[in-house]
Scaffold this motif. Structure first.
Motif: not given
Ligand code: KMH
Ligand code: ZN
Length: 271
Positions: A90-111
């Motif tokens: 989870f922590e690794e997946r969070m990393q790119p958000l620190k760049l404040n991009p205009e958009m990012a993906t958000l997966s909405a469940g487990t599969c």
């Protein structure tokens, strides 16, 4: 009809050079490919970083380098992945958000995800959504199964995702929703009226779902993350080749292609 937003999913986390010799791996290669796709009509690039060995990485510095190199060349919307690879923390997946991009993906469940499991617990999803909200990042809600739409609607009701929401139906992943047209129609009918949507058909589903999305007023994602073939038995030469086909088809049908700024308006990206 609204102009068509084309997203190029350039690299992904799963595809290898052995499978697709023209896959972009280094920051320079990814940025060059992003620029070529932008020139061909792409307004969003969905980016997964790779490390020096070509392995999937959620390293902040690599994403920063890719973002910088793309921004030096064009104003295409940079959309990093928070999905990463199935084994990223989870922590690794969070990393790119620190760049404040205009958009990012958000997966909405487990599969199920092929032989693996793509884990997105309620706790993870809420944390990603809150982080994006606090940073003013527009989430692209990745939907691999019907229940994930409901998860996003609940987050919207709880104030963690703002309206209008933007969905990406990822269809045809082995273990999750197939990529048939009636599956797409079903999904589209379940999202809120003010929402926008795009579709990422996996493998052989890419083209048929894209053509239907163009006709239905949705948007389209293509690229090596989702599909490495141009047609059965023939590998694509580049992401650009896949993009150019969508541009040709859409224009023939009478639907013009959105620029990045037009995509920002359609998606209500405040910037
Ligand atoms: N690579 C998949 C496990 C995303 O980018 O947000 C997840 C994925 C979704 O690609
Ligand atoms: Zn992805």
């Amino acid at each position: 009809m609204e102009k068509l937003i084309i997203t190029a999913a350039l690299t992904g986390a799963e595809v290898t050079r052995e499978q697709q010799p023209n896959l972009s791996l280094t920051p320079q290669e990814i940025a060059d490919e992003a620029y070529e796709c932008y020139k061909a009509g792409v307004s969003i690039v969905h980016v997964h970083a790779r490390d020096k060995n070509g392995n999937p990485s959620q390293d902040f510095e690599i994403y920063k380098e890719i973002s910088k190199k793309i921004k030096e060349k064009c104003d295409v919307i940079f959309q990093p992945s928070t999905g990463g690879a199935v084994w990223h923390s989870f922590e690794e997946r969070m990393q790119p958000l620190k760049l404040n991009p205009e958009m990012a993906t958000l997966s909405a469940g487990t599969c199920n995800f092929g032989d693996d499991i793509f884990v997105n617990s309620k706790e993870y999803i809420e944390k990603f959504a809150l982080e994006m909200k606090n940073r003013g990042i527009k989430p692209e809600i990745e939907v691999f199964e019907r229940g994930m739409i409901q998860n996003a609607i609940n987050l919207n009701k709880n104030g963690l995702i703002e309206s209008p929401m933007h969905f990406d139906f990822v269809m045809g992943v082995p273990g999750a929703i197939p990529g048939n047209i009636d599956d797409l129609v079903y999904m589209v009918n379940k999202i809120p009226e003010d929402a926008t949507w795009t579709v990422a058909g996996i493998g052989r589903f890419e083209l048929s779902l894209a053509v239907h999305a163009i006709l239905m007023g949705g948007h389209v994602r293509v690229g090596f993350e989702d599909n490495i073939y141009y047609k059965k038995g023939e590998k694509a030469l580049s992401n650009v080749q896949l993009v150019e086909r969508i541009v040709r088809i859409s224009k023939e049908i009478g639907r013009e292609i959105a620029t990045p700024d037009e995509a920002r308006k359609i998606l209500n990206i405040k910037g």
